[in-house]
Scaffold this motif. Structure first.
Motif, mmCIF file in Angstrom:
data_model
loop_
_atom_site.group_PDB
_atom_site.id
_atom_site.type_symbol
_atom_site.label_atom_id
_atom_site.label_comp_id
_atom_site.label_asym_id
_atom_site.label_seq_id
_atom_site.Cartn_x
_atom_site.Cartn_y
_atom_site.Cartn_z
ATOM 1 N N MET A 347 -8.871 5.276 -10.632
ATOM 2 C CA MET A 347 -7.704 5.465 -9.964
ATOM 3 C C MET A 347 -7.829 5.069 -7.525
ATOM 4 S SD MET A 347 -5.575 8.074 -11.513
ATOM 5 C CE MET A 347 -4.196 8.767 -10.142
ATOM 6 N N TYR A 348 -8.615 5.387 -7.635
ATOM 7 C CA TYR A 348 -9.536 5.997 -6.615
ATOM 8 C C TYR A 348 -9.940 4.179 -5.754
ATOM 9 C CZ TYR A 348 -12.425 7.288 -2.301
ATOM 10 O OH TYR A 348 -12.781 7.115 -0.604
ATOM 11 N N ALA A 349 -10.736 3.624 -7.104
ATOM 12 C CA ALA A 349 -11.117 2.593 -6.203
ATOM 13 C C ALA A 349 -9.793 1.511 -6.090
ATOM 14 C CB ALA A 349 -11.584 1.522 -7.433
ATOM 15 N N ALA A 350 -8.569 1.303 -7.255
ATOM 16 C CA ALA A 350 -7.711 1.085 -6.538
ATOM 17 C C ALA A 350 -6.655 1.217 -5.653
ATOM 18 C CB ALA A 350 -6.997 1.002 -8.228
ATOM 19 N N LEU A 351 -6.845 2.597 -5.423
ATOM 20 C CA LEU A 351 -6.054 3.281 -4.778
ATOM 21 C C LEU A 351 -6.342 2.538 -3.182
ATOM 22 C CD1 LEU A 351 -5.292 6.844 -5.390
ATOM 23 C CD2 LEU A 351 -3.392 4.913 -4.463
ATOM 24 N N LYS A 352 -8.014 2.695 -3.086
ATOM 25 C CA LYS A 352 -8.597 2.079 -1.553
ATOM 26 C C LYS A 352 -8.045 0.254 -1.414
ATOM 27 C CE LYS A 352 -12.627 2.955 -0.902
ATOM 28 N NZ LYS A 352 -14.201 3.012 -0.709
ATOM 29 N N THR A 353 -7.619 -0.419 -2.326
ATOM 30 C CA THR A 353 -7.506 -1.555 -2.055
ATOM 31 C C THR A 353 -5.515 -1.452 -2.049
ATOM 32 O OG1 THR A 353 -6.407 -1.716 -4.212
ATOM 33 C CG2 THR A 353 -8.775 -2.471 -3.084
ATOM 34 N N PHE A 354 -5.132 -0.138 -2.144
ATOM 35 C CA PHE A 354 -3.212 -0.359 -1.729
ATOM 36 C C PHE A 354 -2.811 -0.646 -0.547
ATOM 37 C CE2 PHE A 354 -0.751 2.518 -5.431
ATOM 38 C CZ PHE A 354 -1.475 1.531 -5.989
ATOM 39 N N LYS A 355 -2.027 -1.508 0.149
ATOM 40 C CA LYS A 355 -1.938 -2.318 1.214
ATOM 41 C C LYS A 355 0.065 -0.972 1.229
ATOM 42 C CE LYS A 355 -1.615 -6.002 4.111
ATOM 43 N NZ LYS A 355 -2.030 -7.864 4.279
ATOM 44 N N VAL A 356 -0.445 -0.974 2.303
ATOM 45 C CA VAL A 356 1.429 0.340 2.840
ATOM 46 C C VAL A 356 1.820 -0.304 3.946
ATOM 47 C CG1 VAL A 356 2.679 2.139 3.119
ATOM 48 C CG2 VAL A 356 -0.036 2.137 1.686
ATOM 49 N N GLY A 357 2.892 -1.246 3.978
ATOM 50 C CA GLY A 357 3.162 -1.137 5.044
ATOM 51 C C GLY A 357 4.780 -2.454 5.185
ATOM 52 N N ASN A 358 5.171 -3.124 5.713
ATOM 53 C CA ASN A 358 6.066 -4.305 6.304
ATOM 54 C C ASN A 358 6.509 -5.461 4.961
ATOM 55 O OD1 ASN A 358 8.277 -5.797 6.715
ATOM 56 N ND2 ASN A 358 7.550 -5.767 8.727
ATOM 57 N N VAL A 359 7.350 -4.693 4.620
ATOM 58 C CA VAL A 359 7.386 -5.860 2.658
ATOM 59 C C VAL A 359 7.945 -7.364 2.670
ATOM 60 C CG1 VAL A 359 8.415 -3.531 1.591
ATOM 61 C CG2 VAL A 359 9.628 -4.784 2.567
ATOM 62 N N GLU A 360 7.780 -7.707 3.825
ATOM 63 C CA GLU A 360 8.090 -8.653 4.361
ATOM 64 C C GLU A 360 7.028 -9.260 4.195
ATOM 65 O OE1 GLU A 360 10.637 -9.268 8.171
ATOM 66 O OE2 GLU A 360 10.870 -6.970 7.368
ATOM 67 N N ASP A 361 5.875 -8.768 4.501
ATOM 68 C CA ASP A 361 4.261 -9.577 4.128
ATOM 69 C C ASP A 361 4.258 -8.969 2.281
ATOM 70 O OD1 ASP A 361 2.025 -9.921 3.464
ATOM 71 O OD2 ASP A 361 1.349 -8.444 4.933
#
Ligand code: NAD
Length: 545
Positions: A347-361
């Motif tokens: 889970m941790y390895a995956a969470l570190k790659t999560f991108k949070v931001g503008n959904v138009e990207d």
């Protein structure tokens, strides 16, 4: 001309498009997003087929980009609620008496418009208004919405076909009348498909509707209305008002012709509506139908036989897709100690790659939460969780609203399985995990814990490989959810495949997008016709020996 028998085919679920780089759908959506952002939408109410504007307007911004105005809506007053009710009641007779197959055509056309020429438009509107990423918008605003419309037509045909038996000389039929009066549809922010389905399901069955969408969704609700107009929905059938919810409910729920409420939203609001209906009962012509799908505190329970990749993926997708703002979102997980380290590593390895931001990207997995109120509410839960000595914040815990209402995906590990974030609906990207000691705590005790932890019973999932364990958990957890998943996440119900709804404080479990839901919007009349009626009152047994 009603002289025809139309064949209604069993529909197929609308295929989900991939939006791969270079694809035509991706290009069309990007262009539509750009076009919409270059326009400031003027959004009127819609009463009796007319656009209604007022002198009070309220600006709208994407939750992920608070500096960019995308439109404004016209706030209505009490008089608009009265106008909407009158319009609905005037339109009722013609709509109710229309041949149902011709009524259904409008819904089938709307589905084809959604999945065809309006696909980019309704997706872009949902991305901007509700901060959904492209995939979350596609599975909601296009696929689920088109499915609701097409499957409901099929289910309506099954209902109408359901007829009592007739015997020699007696012809019995059942007429599925719409409810007498008008239906009140109150819709939530989080699904464009639900917003559309709640007024449309009763309308398909011949009812007329006053629709009050959520203020934070009405930018995309307006696109729904545009599609319905193009599909040929006659004036007055669905009247959309942007009025104060409490004032609107006070007027509608005390109207003698109020015939039912179709609600999706929080449990507290639904409870208040039900109480108000009870208080007004003497005023109504008929007993109103009360249909409400409400909150959830959905769980994933892992057994030590679980596949760790399946488990971590189910938890991450279930908890954080659409920022945890699904009624079905996984917000509590129970993981055995024997597999916890390995699960967390994944889970941790995956969470570190999560991108949070503008959904138009399009590389972003999580956008912003819907509003300032939500942002504050979620922030308070996180702040309190941080103060609780039983908790460790394993990931995230931060939030920031400089650009938009962004909340990090947050994982809390708790020693107290009945702590606040294990029991209350948060409706944000916050997951709490209780690691049970599978050498000490029995599976039965965990089942009992899950059963007694929350007032809700919407969705739940188990991840296990052992067949006997799966059978035992399925039975033990019978009353903990209306939608139960085995080796899958607890979100993502598909119309026609997993009819959706929960029990306990999660709602009336009328299964949106199914025959069971449509049945709530009809009041059958049984008609007996006697071909050889008796002509004198006596019966044969009365004759003398
Ligand atoms: P909400 O309860 O805040 O609002 C829902 C609707 O009710 C909105 O249109 C709002 O304006 C209206 N409303 C508020 N007060 C009202 C009143 N007194 N009278 C009439 N209308 C009133 O919910 P939300 O934030 O839009 O949506 C999130 C909630 O919806 C969560 O609790 C979630 O679990 C639930 N939900 C449930 C399902 C389901 O199928 N069970 C699906 C989606 C969302």
């Amino acid at each position: 001309m009603p002289n025809k028998i139309v064949s209604i085919v069993i529909p197929e679920n609308e295929p989900i498009k991939d939006y791969l780089p270079g694809s035509s759908e991706r290009k069309a959506l990007k262009e539509e997003l750009k076009r919409r952002k270059s326009v400031v939408y003027d959004i009127p109410m819609f009463i009796n087929g007319k656009e209604v504007r007022t002198d009070e307007t309220i600006d709208l911004y994407p939750p992920h980009e608070l500096s960019h105005k995308i439109g404004y809506y016209h706030k209505g007053k009490k008089e608009h609620v009265h106008q909407a009710i009158d319009a609905a009641l005037s339109a009722r007779a013609q709509w109710a008496n229309m041949h149902w197959e011709d009524r259904a055509n409008i819904f089938l056309k709307a589905a084809d418009l959604i999945s065809g020429p309006y696909r980019a438009s309704i997706n872009a509107a949902t991305m901007l208004a509700q901060s959904k990423n492209v995939y979350q918008a596609e599975i909601d605003a296009v696929c689920e919405f088109a499915d609701f419309l097409r499957f409901n037509v099929h289910f309506a045909s099954e209902i109408y076909r359901e007829q009592p038996i007739s015997v020699p000389n007696i012809r019995n039929t059942m007429e599925y009348r719409p409810l007498e009066g008008f239906v009140y549809a109150i819709t939530p922010f989080n699904f464009t498909a639900i917003a559309g389905n709640l007024p449309l399901a009763p309308a398909l069955m011949g009812n007329v509707v006053v629709w009050k969408p959520s203020f934070t969704q009405l930018y995309s609700a307006w696109t729904v209305m545009e599609i319905l107009r193009e599909a040929g929905l006659p004036d007055g059938i669905i009247n959309m008002v942007f009025t104060d919810p409490i004032e609107t409910s006070a007027i509608i729920l005390s109207h003698p012709e109020f015939s039912g409420v179709h609600f999706t939203g929080s449990t507290g609001v639904f409870n208040s509506l039900w109480k108000m209906i009870g208080e007004n009962l003497d005023k109504y012509r008929s007993y109103p139908r009360i249909v409400g799908e409400t909150g959830g505190k959905d769980y994933i329970l892992a057994h030590k036989s679980a596949d760790i990749d399946v488990l971590s993926t189910a938890i991450l997708r279930g908890a954080f897709e659409y920022q945890g703002q699904k009624c079905s979102a996984c917000s509590r997980a129970y993981i055995p100690k024997s597999i916890w380290d390995k699960t967390w590593e994944k889970m941790y390895a995956a969470l570190k790659t999560f991108k949070v931001g503008n959904v138009e990207d399009f590389s972003v997995i999580m956008g912003a939460v819907i509003s300032e109120d939500s942002y504050k509410r979620i922030g308070n839960y996180i702040a309190h969780a941080k103060e609780n000595p039983n908790n460790i914040i394993m990931y995230g815990g931060g939030y920031d609203k400089k650009i938009g209402y962004f909340v990090e995906p947050t994982v809390i590990l708790t020693k107290d399985p009945k702590s606040v974030t294990m029991t209350e609906e948060i409706f944000g990207p916050v997951l709490t995990i209780y690691v049970y000691d599978d050498e000490v705590e029995s599976l039965d005790s965990i089942v009992e814990l899950i059963d007694n932890t929350s007032a809700y019973a919407l969705t739940g999932a188990i991840i296990a490989h052992d067949t006997y364990v799966i059978e035992k958990l399925k039975l033990g957890l019978t009353n903990t959810s209306g939608n139960f998943y085995i080796n899958d996440k607890c979100t993502g119900a598909v119309v026609g495949q997993q009819p959706f709804g929960g029990a306990r404080k999660s709602g009336t479990n009328d299964k949106a997008g199914s025959k069971w839901n449509l049945l709530r919007w009809v009041s059958p009349r049984t008609v007996k016709e006697n071909f050889t009626p008796p002509k004198y009152y006596t019966y044969p047994y009365m004759s003398e020996e």
